[in-house]
Design a protein around this motif. Structure first.
Motif, PDB file in Angstrom:
ATOM      1  N   THR A 281      40.384  78.264  11.367  1.00  0.00           N
ATOM      2  CA  THR A 281      40.987  78.014  10.092  1.00  0.00           C
ATOM      3  C   THR A 281      42.354  78.073   9.940  1.00  0.00           C
ATOM      4  O   THR A 281      43.148  77.655   9.037  1.00  0.00           O
ATOM      5  CB  THR A 281      40.259  78.652   9.183  1.00  0.00           C
ATOM      6  OG1 THR A 281      40.416  80.388   9.578  1.00  0.00           O
ATOM      7  CG2 THR A 281      38.855  78.444   9.122  1.00  0.00           C
ATOM      8  N   GLU A 282      43.194  78.741  10.850  1.00  0.00           N
ATOM      9  CA  GLU A 282      44.714  78.909  10.838  1.00  0.00           C
ATOM     10  C   GLU A 282      45.296  77.836  11.441  1.00  0.00           C
ATOM     11  O   GLU A 282      46.662  77.764  11.496  1.00  0.00           O
ATOM     12  CB  GLU A 282      45.218  80.191  11.346  1.00  0.00           C
ATOM     13  CG  GLU A 282      44.291  81.662  10.897  1.00  0.00           C
ATOM     14  CD  GLU A 282      43.162  81.869  11.621  1.00  0.00           C
ATOM     15  OE1 GLU A 282      42.609  80.992  12.452  1.00  0.00           O
ATOM     16  OE2 GLU A 282      42.607  82.840  11.451  1.00  0.00           O
ATOM     17  N   ALA A 283      44.572  76.953  12.017  1.00  0.00           N
ATOM     18  CA  ALA A 283      45.271  76.058  12.816  1.00  0.00           C
ATOM     19  C   ALA A 283      46.484  75.132  12.186  1.00  0.00           C
ATOM     20  O   ALA A 283      46.359  74.962  10.820  1.00  0.00           O
ATOM     21  CB  ALA A 283      44.133  74.835  13.200  1.00  0.00           C
ATOM     22  N   VAL A 284      47.348  74.655  12.770  1.00  0.00           N
ATOM     23  CA  VAL A 284      48.470  73.899  12.128  1.00  0.00           C
ATOM     24  C   VAL A 284      48.312  72.570  13.074  1.00  0.00           C
ATOM     25  O   VAL A 284      48.225  72.508  14.107  1.00  0.00           O
ATOM     26  CB  VAL A 284      49.663  74.525  12.323  1.00  0.00           C
ATOM     27  CG1 VAL A 284      50.858  73.729  11.909  1.00  0.00           C
ATOM     28  CG2 VAL A 284      49.711  75.718  11.362  1.00  0.00           C
ATOM     29  N   TYR A 285      48.428  71.364  12.329  1.00  0.00           N
ATOM     30  CA  TYR A 285      48.134  70.009  12.700  1.00  0.00           C
ATOM     31  C   TYR A 285      49.288  69.187  13.017  1.00  0.00           C
ATOM     32  O   TYR A 285      50.106  69.333  12.316  1.00  0.00           O
ATOM     33  CB  TYR A 285      47.034  69.272  11.936  1.00  0.00           C
ATOM     34  CG  TYR A 285      45.632  70.168  11.788  1.00  0.00           C
ATOM     35  CD1 TYR A 285      44.805  69.640  12.870  1.00  0.00           C
ATOM     36  CD2 TYR A 285      45.521  70.928  10.861  1.00  0.00           C
ATOM     37  CE1 TYR A 285      43.652  70.368  12.764  1.00  0.00           C
ATOM     38  CE2 TYR A 285      44.124  71.675  10.879  1.00  0.00           C
ATOM     39  CZ  TYR A 285      43.252  71.355  11.818  1.00  0.00           C
ATOM     40  OH  TYR A 285      42.069  71.786  11.522  1.00  0.00           O
TER      41      TYR A 285
ATOM     42  N   VAL B 185      49.821  64.969  14.185  1.00  0.00           N
ATOM     43  CA  VAL B 185      49.389  63.568  14.091  1.00  0.00           C
ATOM     44  C   VAL B 185      50.195  62.759  14.961  1.00  0.00           C
ATOM     45  O   VAL B 185      51.535  62.745  14.579  1.00  0.00           O
ATOM     46  CB  VAL B 185      48.884  63.215  12.912  1.00  0.00           C
ATOM     47  CG1 VAL B 185      47.946  61.893  13.257  1.00  0.00           C
ATOM     48  CG2 VAL B 185      48.178  64.004  11.898  1.00  0.00           C
TER      49      VAL B 185
ATOM     50  N   TRP C  90      46.093  70.443  17.418  1.00  0.00           N
ATOM     51  CA  TRP C  90      46.405  71.668  16.746  1.00  0.00           C
ATOM     52  C   TRP C  90      46.528  72.618  17.549  1.00  0.00           C
ATOM     53  O   TRP C  90      46.363  72.839  18.849  1.00  0.00           O
ATOM     54  CB  TRP C  90      45.366  71.764  15.660  1.00  0.00           C
ATOM     55  CG  TRP C  90      44.080  71.965  16.307  1.00  0.00           C
ATOM     56  CD1 TRP C  90      43.381  73.250  16.777  1.00  0.00           C
ATOM     57  CD2 TRP C  90      43.022  71.103  16.477  1.00  0.00           C
ATOM     58  NE1 TRP C  90      42.260  73.027  17.360  1.00  0.00           N
ATOM     59  CE2 TRP C  90      41.763  71.649  17.448  1.00  0.00           C
ATOM     60  CE3 TRP C  90      42.783  69.640  16.404  1.00  0.00           C
ATOM     61  CZ2 TRP C  90      40.943  71.017  17.641  1.00  0.00           C
ATOM     62  CZ3 TRP C  90      41.765  68.929  16.617  1.00  0.00           C
ATOM     63  CH2 TRP C  90      40.764  69.614  17.483  1.00  0.00           C
TER      64      TRP C  90
ATOM     65  N   ALA D 218      40.391  70.621   6.219  1.00  0.00           N
ATOM     66  CA  ALA D 218      40.464  71.290   5.065  1.00  0.00           C
ATOM     67  C   ALA D 218      41.814  70.746   4.332  1.00  0.00           C
ATOM     68  O   ALA D 218      42.452  71.582   3.644  1.00  0.00           O
ATOM     69  CB  ALA D 218      40.634  72.576   5.403  1.00  0.00           C
TER      70      ALA D 218
ATOM     71  N   LYS E  43      44.386  69.234   5.300  1.00  0.00           N
ATOM     72  CA  LYS E  43      45.620  69.207   5.954  1.00  0.00           C
ATOM     73  C   LYS E  43      46.062  67.779   6.273  1.00  0.00           C
ATOM     74  O   LYS E  43      47.103  67.546   6.397  1.00  0.00           O
ATOM     75  CB  LYS E  43      45.498  70.328   7.106  1.00  0.00           C
ATOM     76  CG  LYS E  43      45.543  71.601   6.334  1.00  0.00           C
ATOM     77  CD  LYS E  43      45.241  72.697   7.682  1.00  0.00           C
ATOM     78  CE  LYS E  43      44.761  74.043   6.826  1.00  0.00           C
ATOM     79  NZ  LYS E  43      43.915  74.601   8.085  1.00  0.00           N
ATOM     80  N   LEU E  44      45.066  66.849   6.518  1.00  0.00           N
ATOM     81  CA  LEU E  44      45.104  65.653   6.981  1.00  0.00           C
ATOM     82  C   LEU E  44      44.304  64.477   6.055  1.00  0.00           C
ATOM     83  O   LEU E  44      43.312  65.196   5.403  1.00  0.00           O
ATOM     84  CB  LEU E  44      44.678  65.319   8.563  1.00  0.00           C
ATOM     85  CG  LEU E  44      45.549  66.205   9.584  1.00  0.00           C
ATOM     86  CD1 LEU E  44      44.766  66.033  11.118  1.00  0.00           C
ATOM     87  CD2 LEU E  44      46.911  65.983   9.604  1.00  0.00           C
TER      88      LEU E  44
ATOM     89  N   GLN F  71      38.645  77.665   1.749  1.00  0.00           N
ATOM     90  CA  GLN F  71      38.118  77.016   2.871  1.00  0.00           C
ATOM     91  C   GLN F  71      36.344  77.107   2.986  1.00  0.00           C
ATOM     92  O   GLN F  71      35.540  76.359   3.246  1.00  0.00           O
ATOM     93  CB  GLN F  71      38.689  77.281   4.313  1.00  0.00           C
ATOM     94  CG  GLN F  71      38.219  76.348   5.283  1.00  0.00           C
ATOM     95  CD  GLN F  71      39.346  76.191   6.346  1.00  0.00           C
ATOM     96  OE1 GLN F  71      40.010  77.178   6.703  1.00  0.00           O
ATOM     97  NE2 GLN F  71      39.342  74.997   7.017  1.00  0.00           N
TER      98      GLN F  71
ATOM     99  N   ILE G  97      46.411  80.439   4.089  1.00  0.00           N
ATOM    100  CA  ILE G  97      46.175  79.108   4.360  1.00  0.00           C
ATOM    101  C   ILE G  97      44.569  78.817   4.070  1.00  0.00           C
ATOM    102  O   ILE G  97      44.365  77.507   3.507  1.00  0.00           O
ATOM    103  CB  ILE G  97      46.384  78.907   5.946  1.00  0.00           C
ATOM    104  CG1 ILE G  97      46.372  77.396   6.115  1.00  0.00           C
ATOM    105  CG2 ILE G  97      45.514  79.454   6.853  1.00  0.00           C
ATOM    106  CD1 ILE G  97      47.549  77.123   7.274  1.00  0.00           C
ATOM    107  N   GLN G  98      43.814  79.632   4.293  1.00  0.00           N
ATOM    108  CA  GLN G  98      42.322  79.510   3.869  1.00  0.00           C
ATOM    109  C   GLN G  98      42.254  79.511   2.412  1.00  0.00           C
ATOM    110  O   GLN G  98      41.293  78.780   1.894  1.00  0.00           O
ATOM    111  CB  GLN G  98      41.389  80.459   4.453  1.00  0.00           C
ATOM    112  CG  GLN G  98      41.214  80.406   5.997  1.00  0.00           C
ATOM    113  CD  GLN G  98      42.344  81.416   6.513  1.00  0.00           C
ATOM    114  OE1 GLN G  98      43.252  81.869   5.806  1.00  0.00           O
ATOM    115  NE2 GLN G  98      42.399  81.628   8.083  1.00  0.00           N
TER     116      GLN G  98
END
Ligand SMILES: Cc1cc2nc3c(=O)[nH]c(=O)nc-3n(C[C@H](O)[C@H](O)[C@H](O)COP(=O)(O)OP(=O)(O)OC[C@H]3O[C@@H](n4cnc5c(N)ncnc54)[C@H](O)[C@@H]3O)c2cc1C
Ligand SMILES: Nc1ncnc2c1ncn2[C@@H]1O[C@H](COP(=O)(O)O)[C@@H](O)[C@H]1O
Lengths: 265, 319
Positions: free
Chosen positions: A13-17, A19, A26, B134, B136-137, B249, B268-269
């Motif tokens: 859930t902490e992932a930073v993405y 593209v 990520w 979630a 973010k994209l 989330q 972030i969640q």
């Protein structure tokens, strides 16, 4: 009664993405684990284990479609109390879309001979929440979604509570069923030391989707939806205005003025 | 473009999410909208659907459809789509709407795009935006062939201005759900107060409220502003407030016009559940809290001083 929990491995859930040309990757800042069991699936695993502990389920399996990179998540489920594990290798399943994935899961579930299948309400990668109902359809079983409590299992029936927008619905259904759970259902346990040791050595049954006798299309080319583009949303340049100075009453008055002037309220 | 919209209702009153789905079909897609309304009060729901912008309706008033169970509505919608071949089937992404769209898409082997936040149409084909990872994209998706099945995220689409006098043609179909393997035993209505899903304003409290009674000033502000009460997971896990209120989330995804975060750091969640709010006000002791990055207005201070003062001000202005 055999119970199966279906899990998917998803980004932490902490992932930073980021593209790049439609390819998503990520990272977890600070070097945490980049992938975990989909959070909702942890609740599904916990509930499956509780069905054994409290409702006399004979066996609790964990099932996933994934590459060998997901075995860590499978072992977490075993450490939590699952007694058998099956991984359908995803190589032949990738590109399936929701219905194809459901058909493969259904074939694997049939092969396992389960009567209660537990899933998460949605996977936090695609965020769609369609697999539980579609899998139920592929099996011809009853879907019970957004389940927040399992009240009773016995005599070929199951009674559950479902969280709907309008309130809590209590329903009784004939087995077999496919259940999707919300996080209100339980508090997932931390695997015990013994559990972790056992999980390390546990055998994972790896199955090729082609050998399952899947009914209907799956795999590359079978998806009905074209996910043409994936992008990082433009972060709107947001100017935060800090309101300070004066007493709480003065601050509140300024804030109220601004919210009204902006027609926010 | 002919679009079927599945209309959810409570004793004939059309839900906000369904009104939004009708608006999306009509305005964003420029479609001709046929409302599908089922159950004893289906005719009232059809009237509500016309007021919300539907052009015509197909109703089935059989009481066997009152439960709203997908086992009952799924086969009926599947057969209606099969016999009448609309270009698209749309439902709000509520529990029932998600169940229904998944059921019908599987049975018709049709494409489904879930929980969309924006849509447009070109030559009868829809392009829909669906937030992934979630939120973010964003993914843009389309369904190249066959009926296009879509569920719309709550509060992502503005409803049309209600037109109480509107009417339209109603077709009644005779159908009954039989042989169901599920039986509804009871339904306990959600606790009183505005629901997070439809709320225009949400007042949300986190660990900073310090305990169950710490929510009292927030509840007062909620009642003054007609707002729903939200919470962070830290507060829910501490047992201060019911899970129903959790935003994030692993809680609810909300998009109010105004989200007032009180004593919430903005992990972030938590953000994953509220970063589509149109405006955020953050009230926090710690000026470095990440929640301020999302905020249009920020107040560094003690929520137990600021929230009651804001309540007094709001009473003056809204009272
Ligand atoms: C898998 C997973 C899923 C998660 N899902 C969710 C989710 O759905 N929703 C969610 O919210 N979290 C979720 N979390 C938890 C999340 O990571 C944070 O722990 C949580 O959001 C923190 O809640 P908080 O902001 O209330 O508490 P804290 O981070 O402790 O922040 C409390 C804040 O209150 C402020 N404060 C204290 N006293 C006062 C006062 N008197 N006046 C003003 N300000 C004050 C402090 O300065 C601080 O910023 C999840 C975590 C994981 C690992
Ligand atoms: N590849 C998979 N393997 C096993 N279970 C899955 C898989 N994909 C989805 N599921 C299950 O279906 C649920 C809903 O996923 P989704 O429909 O993708 O949001 C998840 O929480 C899982 O329980």
């Amino acid at each position: 009664m055999k119970v199966l929990a279906c899990i998917k491995q998803t980004p932490a859930t902490e992932a930073v993405y980021s593209v790049d040309n439609g390819a998503v990757s990520w990272d977890v800042p600070g070097g945490g684990k980049p992938n975990v069991i989909n959070p909702w699936d942890e609740y599904a695993v916990e509930e499956a284990v509780r069905l054994k502990e409290n409702h006399g389920a004979s066996e609790v399996g964990v099932l996933t479609i994934g590459s060998d990179a997901v075995e860590e998540s499978i072992r977490t489920a075993i450490a939590m109390g699952c007694t058998a594990a099956t991984r359908v290798d995803s190589a032949a399943v990738d590109g399936s879309g929701a219905a194809g994935t459901a058909r493969v899961l259904a074939a694997a579930i049939k092969a396992e001979g389960a009567e209660v299948v537990l899933m998460g309400k949605q996977a936090i990668d695609g965020d769609t929440g369609t697999t539980p109902v579609m899998t139920a359809r592929a099996l011809g079983w009853t879907p019970l979604t957004f389940v927040s409590a399992i009240k009773e299992v016995g005599g070929g029936n199951i009674t559950v509570e479902r969280k709907l927008e309008a309130g809590t619905q209590t329903v009784t259904a004939k087995l077999p069923v496919v259940i999707s759970v919300v996080s209100e259902i339980n508090e997932p346990r931390y695997p015990s030391f013994m559990g972790i040791r056992k999980a390390k050595k546990a055998a994972i049954n790896v199955v090729d989707a082609g050998s399952l006798g899947v009914e209907g299309a799956f795999g590359a080319g079978s998806a009905k939806v074209d996910w043409a583009s994936i992008t990082a949303p433009e972060t709107k340049a947001l100017e935060t205005e800090m309101i300070s100075g004066g007493s709480p009453a003065e601050i509140a008055a300024i804030l109220a003025d601004k919210l009204i002037a902006d027609q926010i309220i | 473009m002919n679009i079927f919209v599945y209309v959810e209702h409570i004793d004939g009153a059309v839900t906000g999410t369904s009104q939004e789905a009708i608006a999306a079909a009509k305005r964003d897609l420029g479609g001709t909208v046929t409302a599908l309304a089922f159950g004893s009060a289906a005719n009232d729901a059809a009237a509500g659907a016309f007021a919300a912008g539907a052009d015509s309706a197909i109703v089935c008033t059989d009481a066997s459809l009152d439960s709203g169970l997908v086992e009952a509505s799924g086969p009926l919608v599947t057969s209606l789509v099969q016999s009448k071949s609309p270009d698209a089937l749309i439902a709000g992404a509520s529990v029932a709407g998600r169940d229904l769209t998944s059921w019908v898409a599987f049975d018709l082997d049709a494409g489904l795009i879930s929980d969309v936040t924006a849509m447009s149409a070109d030559g009868g084909r829809i392009t829909a935006t669906h937030p992934v990872y979630a939120g973010k994209l964003l993914s843009e998706a389309s369904i190249p062939a066959g009926v296009q099945i879509i569920s719309t995220r709550s509060r992502a689409f503005e409803p049309l201005e209600a037109n109480a006098g509107a009417s339209g043609a109603i077709e009644s179909v005779d159908a009954a759900a039989s042989g169901l393997s599920t039986e509804v035993q009871s339904m306990a209505a959600a606790s009183a107060g505005v629901s997070l899903n439809d709320a225009k304003v949400i007042v949300s409290g986190g660990r900073g409220v310090g305990g169950p009674e710490g929510y009292d000033p927030l509840k007062e502000l909620c009642s003054t502003m007609g707002a729903a009460l939200g919470a962070s997971r830290a507060a829910v896990d501490a047992g201060w407030i019911a899970y129903d209120h959790q935003v994030g989330q692993t809680g609810k995804t909300v998009s109010p016009d105004l989200y007032i975060a009180c004593g919430i750091s903005g992990a972030i969640q938590h953000q994953a559940g509220m970063n589509t709010s149109k405006n955020v006000v953050a009230i926090n002791k710690d000026g470095e809290a990440p929640i301020f990055k999302l905020a249009r207005y920020g107040v560094v201070g003690d929520l137990f001083e600021i929230v009651p003062a804001l309540n007094e001000e709001m009473k003056k202005r809204l009272g």
